[in-house]
Motif scaffolding. Structure first.
Motif, mmCIF file in Angstrom:
data_model
loop_
_atom_site.group_PDB
_atom_site.id
_atom_site.type_symbol
_atom_site.label_atom_id
_atom_site.label_comp_id
_atom_site.label_asym_id
_atom_site.label_seq_id
_atom_site.Cartn_x
_atom_site.Cartn_y
_atom_site.Cartn_z
ATOM 1 N N ARG A 520 49.712 36.426 33.354
ATOM 2 C CA ARG A 520 50.865 37.039 34.034
ATOM 3 C C ARG A 520 50.421 38.000 35.141
ATOM 4 O O ARG A 520 51.096 38.137 36.155
ATOM 5 C CB ARG A 520 51.733 37.765 33.019
ATOM 6 C CG ARG A 520 52.461 36.861 32.042
ATOM 7 C CD ARG A 520 53.509 35.980 32.727
ATOM 8 N NE ARG A 520 52.923 34.748 33.287
ATOM 9 C CZ ARG A 520 53.608 33.896 34.045
ATOM 10 N NH1 ARG A 520 54.868 34.136 34.361
ATOM 11 N NH2 ARG A 520 53.028 32.807 34.506
ATOM 12 N N ALA A 521 49.296 38.660 34.948
ATOM 13 C CA ALA A 521 48.807 39.576 35.995
ATOM 14 C C ALA A 521 48.425 38.783 37.249
ATOM 15 O O ALA A 521 48.710 39.205 38.381
ATOM 16 C CB ALA A 521 47.607 40.369 35.484
ATOM 17 N N LEU A 522 47.806 37.637 37.067
ATOM 18 C CA LEU A 522 47.415 36.813 38.218
ATOM 19 C C LEU A 522 48.632 36.208 38.909
ATOM 20 O O LEU A 522 48.553 35.810 40.075
ATOM 21 C CB LEU A 522 46.462 35.699 37.767
ATOM 22 C CG LEU A 522 45.073 36.151 37.313
ATOM 23 C CD1 LEU A 522 44.265 34.960 36.816
ATOM 24 C CD2 LEU A 522 44.335 36.857 38.431
ATOM 25 N N ARG A 535 42.647 37.447 45.276
ATOM 26 C CA ARG A 535 41.878 36.248 44.942
ATOM 27 C C ARG A 535 40.379 36.507 45.028
ATOM 28 O O ARG A 535 39.595 36.025 44.201
ATOM 29 C CB ARG A 535 42.290 35.115 45.883
ATOM 30 C CG ARG A 535 41.508 33.829 45.722
ATOM 31 C CD ARG A 535 42.090 32.748 46.624
ATOM 32 N NE ARG A 535 41.307 31.541 46.584
ATOM 33 C CZ ARG A 535 40.276 31.278 47.388
ATOM 34 N NH1 ARG A 535 39.936 32.181 48.301
ATOM 35 N NH2 ARG A 535 39.617 30.142 47.293
ATOM 36 N N ASP A 536 39.967 37.305 46.015
ATOM 37 C CA ASP A 536 38.537 37.564 46.206
ATOM 38 C C ASP A 536 37.908 38.257 45.000
ATOM 39 O O ASP A 536 36.696 38.127 44.774
ATOM 40 C CB ASP A 536 38.325 38.432 47.452
ATOM 41 C CG ASP A 536 38.668 37.690 48.737
ATOM 42 O OD1 ASP A 536 38.782 36.443 48.675
ATOM 43 O OD2 ASP A 536 38.857 38.347 49.779
ATOM 44 N N PRO A 540 34.333 35.705 42.047
ATOM 45 C CA PRO A 540 33.009 35.945 41.435
ATOM 46 C C PRO A 540 33.022 35.845 39.909
ATOM 47 O O PRO A 540 32.001 35.520 39.305
ATOM 48 C CB PRO A 540 32.670 37.378 41.885
ATOM 49 C CG PRO A 540 33.560 37.650 43.053
ATOM 50 C CD PRO A 540 34.803 36.878 42.812
ATOM 51 N N LEU A 541 34.185 36.134 39.292
ATOM 52 C CA LEU A 541 34.282 36.105 37.835
ATOM 53 C C LEU A 541 34.611 34.724 37.295
ATOM 54 O O LEU A 541 34.507 34.481 36.088
ATOM 55 C CB LEU A 541 35.390 37.063 37.359
ATOM 56 C CG LEU A 541 35.354 38.520 37.788
ATOM 57 C CD1 LEU A 541 36.639 39.219 37.375
ATOM 58 C CD2 LEU A 541 34.164 39.213 37.152
#
Length: 965
Positions: A520-522, A535-536, A540-541
């Motif tokens: 939900r956070a995304l 998005r950046d 990396p994760l």
């Protein structure tokens, strides 16, 4: 038919080792006449094993679902078989055991969906005739049949047809039901010491209450209104009735008393919410009874349904001005909070056991909106309703309790952690205002509290303390989840890494809640539609995050365990959607894991939610990696997907065709690969198109194949196979959109010579639909199709071509179709590409059509020009309910990915085509240029028409268009 053989197959279908072979054999049998009656005979045979009879009832239910009616509502079975089923089914249901009754009841509900009441007008009379004064088993069977039919009404919108059906039922059934209720009450009074009779009659009473609810879902039946004092007396009686013989000895399992009391409260909630005026004089007694329940019943799970519905009832009472004043007092509200809200909102031992032993069940109960029958949800709703009425007073009182529980926790964090759980839930209950949305959570907060300060001072510590109780970690994650829209982007960017960190938790509920909150956070965006979590910061994760999620999903390799937790796979889907083409560097890892999961779950697709999100993940991968890595996508996905098609996994087939369609669509190659060329023949197999669920995906797949394989299809003499599919689809209203998508693709993809012999049949089919079963949607699609043909003069088509083919169908049929359908409703085209095609079509008709100069010179050119000018001047006129453009633009299309986009968007509206005329950038200039050129070619013909046929206002508009060129 060989009854024993079918019974043997049914028994074999229960054995996992023989299941698939037995089901295939049964499906081979089901095409024989009277197969359904053989199943009913097996169900009715007492000498057969109970498991065989139950399997027969289950297969009968599924057989009826597949074979009762076609897409147009016509019976697929012979009429004598239909009549026999209707005449025998009720009598059979009333004498079989309850487990079999449930399956037959579902079958009756399917039949009733299509036949009741006009084609089954004897049903209610038959039910009433079978009711008895005292035989509970027979009565229960009859009432279950009635409930399986009448419960369909609740979610339906008001309509004359629905109300005619309800009135038909009430006129025959309402009074006998009330009489049966009185008889059942009498039998209960006479059987105070007979446990067996009491339990049977209470089972009858339970279904009676369900039917009272069913019959009252749209309006209070007049028969009930006339007998309201007696009904209220019976409801009150069985709320307070007690008998040791009916009390459950199991603390976790509701007994007959609890089930009936919960049913009474369900009726009371309905009457208080919808019929407060009629029921007002009876309300007072139930308020007192509800209060006694809430303060007198223990915390045992068997009382959960009763307590939650009693809370629902009091929640409605508080919202009614007449009774709300009873709570407008600090002392009363303190008592309510202490004696009702806190006991039912606090954790119980049974909740902790569920958390530890059935974590997925705990999550589903606890999530927003999915725990309506729990005490905690009921207490929360009750408290929020009190706060709506007396915001400042309730806030002050509840905050005293919140601070009290926080102080208790501070005294001994190890022993008193439950006190903090209660404090957090109390605070959340009064802090949130309005209805929470699935997309953004709570949108409004109580101005008398500070949500951010409470999080920073009391909740955030449980996200950072590795020794915090798992349930307190869940509380902290859920707090973020609920108030996710209240946090600023900066606060979210600080909190988000903590959520990701909790995906590493060893506790099932903790890491699942973390996945839910990450998803939900995304999804969150700011006022400029920019993502709250950039998005950046995810790229990396992403590799480690996705690999960890895949590990959690597959840590138990059994198919049912892999797909148990749909929340994890939904989080995977969200990460892939956020990454977009950033998935390409890690696509090998993602593809391998998704393919492995597919291979596992295909053996036992048991969780539709998981399967849906899983295929959404595959769709997202195809969408974002397919354009640059088509060979890798095809090599990785084509073999396992086609293997599943060959294995006949029915649940997966629509998804797989959607994915195959997406693979073709995203591949930039103008031709099909050798692998996909092998797919053409299966897609054209008419058998696949027989399944209703396959059609949307197959249509999309075929529409994507044709532009890349039309030459091969023509050379292989398969053109007719494509058009046969069109013929089947266009004849049915439910498939008309797919039919028109297909024929438009055929016209734009195939060389004109390949269709030369088929054009009259194509138009004949469309004209027949317009004449015999026209719908608004089909009319607009036909208009769009006409303009497509009329516009493509460079392909040898055009208005003159359409007119010549129409004449081959029926002489002069074009005139009424053009003047009564095409021109008047062209203005209803909404999509820019459709209107642009219509502009090109009408312009080329005016500039190039010989028929409009010679044959239709009297009016045709004029009305065509008028229609063109209207398109150029007026904005589109949307059809109410006929077009979902605004809805689609407002929703998260990325969230839909491919699978859902094909089924959810394209099933409810015509597909949105790409711009077919990219060279026409300024439509008015292009129209003016075309008309000026035609005017010069024809020696001033257009000028002559303008001077003679058009009014001054129309001439002025046309002069402006010509001048713009």
């Amino acid at each position: 038919m060989d009854i024993q053989s079918i019974a043997g197959l049914l028994q074999a279908s229960l054995d996992p080792a023989q299941n698939r072979q037995a089901e295939q054999s049964l499906k081979a049998e089901e095409i024989k006449p009277a197969f359904s009656l053989a199943l009913l005979q097996i169900v009715a045979t007492d000498t057969l094993p109970q498991t065989t009879r139950l399997a027969g009832a289950l297969f009968f239910k599924n057989f009826i679902r597949r074979n009762w009616t076609d897409e147009e509502g016509n019976h697929k079975l012979p009429q004598d078989e239909v009549a026999t089923i209707k005449s025998e089914l009720i009598g059979l249901m009333v004498r079989v055991p309850p487990s079999i009754q449930a399956q037959l009841g579902d079958a009756i509900s399917v039949i009733a969906d299509s036949d009741f009441w006009q084609r089954w007008d004897t049903l209610v009379d038959d039910l009433v005739l079978r009711l008895t004064p005292d035989n509970a088993q027979v009565n229960n069977g009859v009432l279950q049949v009635a409930h399986s039919i009448f419960r369909r009404w609740e979610p339906l919108f008001r309509s004359d047809e629905l109300y005619t059906e309800i009135n038909h039922v009430l006129s025959k059934f309402a009074t006998p039901l009330l009489q049966l209720w009185q008889n059942t009450d009498h039998m209960i009074e006479q059987s105070q010491g007979n446990a067996e009779v009491l339990k049977a009659q209470f089972a009858t009473l339970d279904v009676i209450l369900k039917l009272v609810y069913d019959l009252s879902t749209h309006d209070m039946p007049p028969q009930f209104e006339e007998n309201l004092p007696a009904i209220a007396a019976l409801l009150q009686k069985y709320l307070t009735y007690d008998n040791p013989l009916l009390q459950s000895t199991d603390d976790d399992e509701a007994g007959p008393l609890e089930i009936v009391r919960a049913g009474v409260f369900k009726v009371l909630v309905r009457y208080a919410r919808m019929y407060s005026e009629e029921f007002d004089s009876h309300m007072e007694q139930f308020i007192g009874t509800s209060w006694n329940f809430l303060t007198g019943l223990g915390p045992e799970a068997k009382y959960d349904a009763v307590v939650s519905r009693a809370l629902d009832f009091l929640t409605i009472v508080v919202s009614m001005g007449k009774y709300a004043g009873q709570f407008n007092d600090a002392t009363v509200l303190s008592q309510v909070t202490e004696n009702v809200v806190i006991p039912n909102l606090s954790l119980r031992e049974s909740d902790i056991e569920t958390f530890e032993d059935e974590p997925i069940e705990f999550i589903r109960r606890d999530l927003e909106g999915s725990d309506e029958d729990t005490r905690r949800r009921g207490a929360t709703n009750f408290l929020r309703k009190l706060m709506e009425q007396f915001e400042k007073l309730v806030t002050d009182i509840v905050m005293r309790y919140v601070n009290h529980f926080l102080a208790e926790y501070a005294k001994d964090r190890e022993a008193n952690w439950k006190a903090k759980d209660t404090a957090v839930h109390l605070f959340s209950s009064i802090a949130a205002k309005g209805v929470a949305t699935s997309a953004k959570g709570v949108l409004g907060v109580n101005p008398n509290v500070n949500v951010i300060d409470f999080f920073q001072n009391h909740v955030a510590e449980d996200l950072t303390d590795s020794h915090a109780q798992p349930l307190l970690k869940v509380d902290a994650i859920k707090y973020l989840y609920i108030f996710r829209s209240i946090l600023s982007p900066g606060q979210w960017q600080a909190a988000f890494p903590l959520l990701v960190q909790h995906l590493n938790s060893s506790n099932y509920v903790v890491y699942t809640y973390a996945a839910i909150a990450v998803d939900r956070a995304l999804f969150l965006t700011d006022d400029q539609k920019q993502p709250t979590i950039p998005r950046d910061s995810i790229v990396p994760l992403s590799k480690d995050l996705l690999q960890h999620l895949f590990t959690l999903i597959t840590k138990d390799t059994k198919p049912e365990k892999v797909q148990e937790n749909e929340f994890l796979i939904k989080c995977v889907m969200r990460v892939l959607i956020v990454l977009r083409d950033g998935v390409v560097p890690i696509m090998d890892m993602v593809l391998m894991n998704l393919v492995n999961i597919t291979k596992v779950i295909r053996h036992n697709p048991s969780n539709p939610g998981f399967c849906y999100y899983h295929f959404e993940c595959l769709g997202a991968l195809i969408r974002f990696a397919g354009p640059t890595q088509p060979e890798k996508i095809e090599a990785g996905l084509f073999p396992p997907l086609t293997e599943i098609l060959g294995a006949d996994v029915d649940e997966f087939r629509p998804y797989i065709f959607q994915l195959l369609a997406a693979m073709i669509e995203t591949n930039p190659s103008p031709t099909l690969s050798p692998s996909f060329q092998q797919l053409v023949a299966p897609v054209l197999n008419p058998v696949l198109w027989e399944s209703k669920g396959n059609v949307p995906a197959l249509a999309r797949c075929l529409c994507n194949i044709l532009p890349k394989a039309s030459t091969e299809i023509t050379a292989g003499n398969q053109t007719e196979a494509v058009l046969i599919i069109f013929q089947k689809l266009v004849s049915l209203k439910v498939y008309e959109t797919y039919a028109m998508d297909l024929i438009e693709t055929v016209v734009t993809s195939f060389p004109p010579a390949a269709l030369e012999n088929y054009w009259p049949t194509i138009l004949q089919l469309m004209f027949t639909r317009l004449s015999n079963s026209k719908t608004e949607a089909f009319t607009l699609r036909f208009i769009r199709f006409y303009h497509l043909v009329s516009a493509h003069t460079e392909k040898g088509l055009g208005a003159d071509f359409f007119i010549s083919v129409a004449d081959r169908v029926q002489a002069n049929v074009f005139t009424p179709i053009y003047t009564q359908i095409i021109l008047p409703d062209t203005q209803k085209l909404v999509r820019p590409a459709d209107r642009k095609t219509a502009v090109v079509s009408l312009t080329r008709t005016l500039a190039s059509s010989q028929a409009f100069v010679e044959r239709y010179a009297k009016r045709g050119w004029t009305i065509t020009c008028q229609a063109l000018l209207l398109l150029l001047v007026n904005p589109p006129v949307p059809q109410i309910g006929a077009d979902d453009t605004a809805v689609i633009e407002d929703r998260d299309v990325d969230d839909l990915s491919f699978g859902a986009a094909f089924t959810q968007l394209n099933t409810c509206r015509p597909a949105a085509p790409a711009d077919p005329w990219p060279e026409v950038t300024d439509v008015r200039v292009w129209v003016g240029r075309e008309l000026r050129a035609a005017d010069e070619r024809s020696g001033g013909r257009i000028g002559m028409f303008v001077g003679e046929k058009l009014g001054e206002e129309e001439r002025e508009v046309l002069r402006g268009v010509m001048g713009a060129a």
